[in-house]
Design an enzyme around this catalytic site. Structure first.
Site, short mmCIF file in Angstrom:
data_model
loop_
_atom_site.label_atom_id
_atom_site.label_comp_id
_atom_site.label_asym_id
_atom_site.label_seq_id
_atom_site.Cartn_x
_atom_site.Cartn_y
_atom_site.Cartn_z
N HIS A 90 0.75 -1.46 0.01
CA HIS A 90 -0.20 -0.11 0.48
C HIS A 90 1.17 1.58 -0.01
O HIS A 90 0.45 1.98 -0.51
CB HIS A 90 -1.34 -0.08 1.25
CG HIS A 90 -2.05 -1.51 1.36
ND1 HIS A 90 -2.46 -2.34 2.11
CD2 HIS A 90 -2.32 -1.64 -0.26
CE1 HIS A 90 -3.08 -2.50 1.68
NE2 HIS A 90 -3.12 -2.81 0.40
N ASP B 183 -10.26 -3.16 -0.11
CA ASP B 183 -9.84 -3.44 1.15
C ASP B 183 -9.22 -1.92 1.62
O ASP B 183 -9.24 -2.29 2.70
CB ASP B 183 -8.38 -4.47 0.86
CG ASP B 183 -7.20 -4.33 0.54
OD1 ASP B 183 -6.76 -2.96 0.55
OD2 ASP B 183 -6.06 -4.81 -0.12
N GLY C 116 -14.00 -0.21 -12.69
CA GLY C 116 -13.09 0.56 -12.73
C GLY C 116 -12.69 0.67 -14.85
O GLY C 116 -12.19 1.76 -15.06
N ASP D 201 -4.93 -1.33 -8.38
CA ASP D 201 -4.85 -2.25 -7.69
C ASP D 201 -5.21 -3.50 -7.55
O ASP D 201 -6.40 -3.60 -7.13
CB ASP D 201 -5.11 -1.01 -6.40
CG ASP D 201 -4.58 -2.58 -4.93
OD1 ASP D 201 -4.20 -3.89 -5.43
OD2 ASP D 201 -5.27 -2.19 -3.57
N SER D 202 -5.08 -3.38 -8.68
CA SER D 202 -5.93 -5.52 -8.74
C SER D 202 -5.42 -6.35 -8.64
O SER D 202 -4.38 -6.37 -8.21
CB SER D 202 -5.84 -4.89 -10.89
OG SER D 202 -4.01 -5.33 -10.90
N THR D 203 -6.17 -7.28 -8.41
CA THR D 203 -6.04 -8.15 -8.86
C THR D 203 -4.83 -9.05 -10.13
O THR D 203 -4.67 -8.34 -11.33
CB THR D 203 -6.99 -10.05 -8.66
OG1 THR D 203 -7.44 -9.39 -9.57
CG2 THR D 203 -8.12 -9.80 -7.24
#
Lengths: 276, 276
Positions: B63, B87, B139, B156-158
């Site tokens: 982060h 998150d 997104g 901030d993706s998987t």
């Protein structure tokens, strides 16, 4: 699923790797030794006391970073000692420096050398070089018996359990200082900051009481706990952060670069805090 | 041994972690979600499609490094967009920058937000801040619908499977460029160089065709594959390597430092080669 090796890196966390076959398993005089073929790590893997020591695929990171940081910090390294490191990987990197005239390897467990030569030839192949002297002996004793002899000493040990316990003591670092020449440098692998913060802190402060220049640096080793490994460097005069650009000569590497030589000393905040 | 979670990070390698208890398991509209309490990682862990997304103990690395590198590169970031990141960890770090007036979070899976708020309060707690606008939406579509709006965009993706596939395409980076103002900056997480070298290479070259300044940087994340994570940054004008010392203001961090801001761009040789 087939055969998998699992290393419990802590009581509650570990890595697991698919094993194609086991070449050799032995309880040596010092430790359990396993040589296995992995599916992921590009070939073979050496385990000591159930911990990953090296793999054909990622070994270059550790070996380059142990060797080149101190060897480029020293202006003219001629006599080099490697304590431990029976797989020969650090020696291979040391020999890339043309100034080196003599590289002594002192490994306590002859079986590590024997099976590395047999199953890890890309790592151990340079142990036969005429500049190399291989001794199967106790590194702690070798240090105690030699004074003012080496330009650079690398401590490529296992974790501070079993045969390597003595290699994480202030007495050992004091011996190293005496075994080094007046402008000597040493480096030791000092585990990872996520699970072994106390060890790093202790070693760093011990080394700082003996060496005027003490520095901590890191490298990413994917098969070692947390993927972030630390190295503690102690130097009598030369500062790795003040190496002049023209000191770096061309060298074939896969991890180390002159830029990384400087950058690897920039520590994550929580690691930097261990040095305070 | 009890209950252990094992993530196969590749077909032949993985990590394994002791689980104290499972709080929640659900197949959402987009992915499988598990929230568990770990023994090693200092508290709770969020899994999506059986992959570790974040843990209470090591979340700060990801982060901080996603947020502070672009936010300190931009001279005055006011409007920020986070794509994914349900998150709330990136948002928490974004809000540490006093210049930020508006931070929009666009997360496709509302369940990630819901269960992060419930079980990861230290990470998600700032989603309630008045400067934050949370949207449960796609997104990719949000980017396509907005022009010249944001100073900084973080992706901030998987991994590029399931809902995140579109977020690793050149069309998406082109849309990001249009959604950014004339001096905008974006950063995306781009997986690890040990197992996903081709992905990094592709993204880097795609981004470089669109953004005049393209840079790759790394951070150590112990619960992610290989422990070495990459981030690809694209910028229209501002270069993260040319940030003046006086741009950095005091900030509470555990990983990021101004020194590391520069050092994280010094890549291991084999990673640097992916950018050529």
């Amino acid at each position: 699923m087939g055969l998998w090796f699992t290393e419990k890196q802590t009581d509650n966390f570990g890595i697991t790797a698919k094993i194609n076959q086991t070449y050799h398993t032995e309880q040596t005089d010092f430790q359990r030794l396993d040589m296995v073929e992995t599916a992921e790590w590009g070939g073979n893997m050496l385990l000591l006391d159930d911990m990953v020591m090296t793999t054909d695929r990622d070994e270059f990171v550790y070996h380059e970073m142990v060797a080149h940081v101190p060897l480029f910090t020293h202006p003219n390294p001629k006599a080099v000692l490697v304590v431990g490191g029976g797989d020969g990987g650090v020696i291979r990197e040391v020999l890339k420096h043309p100034s080196v005239q003599k590289a002594v390897l002192v490994e306590i467990d002859g079986k590590v050398i024997e099976y590395s030569k047999k199953y890890l030839p890309n790592i151990a192949g340079k142990l036969e070089d005429p500049r190399v002297e291989v001794r199967v002996a106790d590194g702690f004793m070798h240090i105690a018996e030699n004074q003012n002899k080496y330009d650079v000493i690398m401590v490529d040990s296992t974790e501070p359990v079993g045969p390597a316990v003595n290699l994480f003591t202030k007495g050992f670092y004091d011996g190293i200082s005496k075994a080094l020449k007046d402008d000597g440098i040493f480096v030791a692998q000092t585990d990872n900051p996520w699970f072994k913060a106390d060890l790093i802190k202790q070693v760093y402060h011990d080394v700082r009481e003996i060496f005027p220049v003490t520095r901590l640096y890191t490298a990413n080793i994917p098969t070692y706990p947390s993927g972030l490994w630390t190295f503690t460097l102690g130097s009598k005069i030369h500062d790795p952060l003040k190496v002049k650009d023209d000191r770096f000569h061309e060298l074939e590497t896969k991890y180390y670069t002159p830029q990384l030589h400087r950058a690897c000393f920039a520590l994550p905040k929580f690691v930097e805090d261990l040095t305070k």
